[in-house]
Design a protein around this motif. Structure first.
Motif, PDB file in Angstrom:
ATOM      1  N   LYS A  57      12.715   8.795   1.737  1.00 38.31           N
ATOM      2  CA  LYS A  57      12.355   8.287   0.410  1.00 38.31           C
ATOM      3  C   LYS A  57      10.853   8.333   0.172  1.00 38.31           C
ATOM      4  O   LYS A  57      10.405   8.460  -0.967  1.00 38.31           O
ATOM      5  CB  LYS A  57      12.857   6.849   0.234  1.00 38.31           C
ATOM      6  CG  LYS A  57      14.360   6.749   0.147  1.00 38.31           C
ATOM      7  CD  LYS A  57      14.790   5.297   0.049  1.00 38.31           C
ATOM      8  CE  LYS A  57      16.302   5.168   0.052  1.00 38.31           C
ATOM      9  NZ  LYS A  57      16.729   3.751   0.034  1.00 38.31           N
ATOM     10  N   THR A  58      10.080   8.214   1.237  1.00 39.44           N
ATOM     11  CA  THR A  58       8.618   8.235   1.096  1.00 39.44           C
ATOM     12  C   THR A  58       7.979   9.487   1.685  1.00 39.44           C
ATOM     13  O   THR A  58       6.777   9.676   1.549  1.00 39.44           O
ATOM     14  CB  THR A  58       7.993   6.994   1.775  1.00 39.44           C
ATOM     15  OG1 THR A  58       8.363   6.994   3.153  1.00 39.44           O
ATOM     16  CG2 THR A  58       8.453   5.718   1.101  1.00 39.44           C
ATOM     17  N   LYS A  60       7.694  12.716   0.917  1.00 38.44           N
ATOM     18  CA  LYS A  60       7.843  13.730  -0.134  1.00 38.44           C
ATOM     19  C   LYS A  60       7.277  15.097   0.260  1.00 38.44           C
ATOM     20  O   LYS A  60       7.550  16.086  -0.408  1.00 38.44           O
ATOM     21  CB  LYS A  60       7.181  13.257  -1.426  1.00 38.44           C
ATOM     22  CG  LYS A  60       7.710  11.932  -1.939  1.00 38.44           C
ATOM     23  CD  LYS A  60       9.178  12.010  -2.263  1.00 38.44           C
ATOM     24  CE  LYS A  60       9.682  10.693  -2.811  1.00 38.44           C
ATOM     25  NZ  LYS A  60      11.097  10.598  -2.867  1.00 38.44           N
TER      26      LYS A  60
END
Length: 108
Positions: A57-58, A60
């Motif tokens: 989720k973090t 990227k």
């Protein structure tokens, strides 16, 4: 020159580091997991996968892996996959544990 130009070891080493830095499984492992030397110790794939999903989720900068690809890459990192009570299980890998993990999706 019959065999062509030889690639210097320094270039080979640099390329290996670059490939690893682009691999989301290796990056997740560096942030969230660790090896264990306790014989037979390991972690079920479902827990590793949950940690990877939270980490992704973090993260990227990395492409997202499907669960089957993630499992294959764990094997590529040298972790042996087996079934334990009909659940996929990887020998030699555990999730990192520390007090700060609760605030960072289980990873540092």
């Amino acid at each position: 020159l019959a065999n062509g130009l030889k690639i210097p070891q320094k270039i080979k080493d640099f390329a290996k580091v670059q490939r690893q830095s682009l691999d989301p499984c290796s990056a997740w492992f560096a942030d969230c997991a660790e090896t264990t030397s306790i014989p037979g110790n390991g972690t079920e794939l479902k827990y590793l996968w949950a940690s990877y999903l939270e980490w992704s989720k973090t993260a990227k900068d990395y492409s997202f892996l499907k669960k089957s690809e993630f499992s294959l890459r764990l094997g590529g990192l040298g972790f042996q996959k087996m079934d334990k009570r009909n659940n996929p299980f990887f020998i030699g890998i555990t999730l990192q544990k520390d007090d700060e993990q609760a605030d960072h999706g289980g990873c540092k």
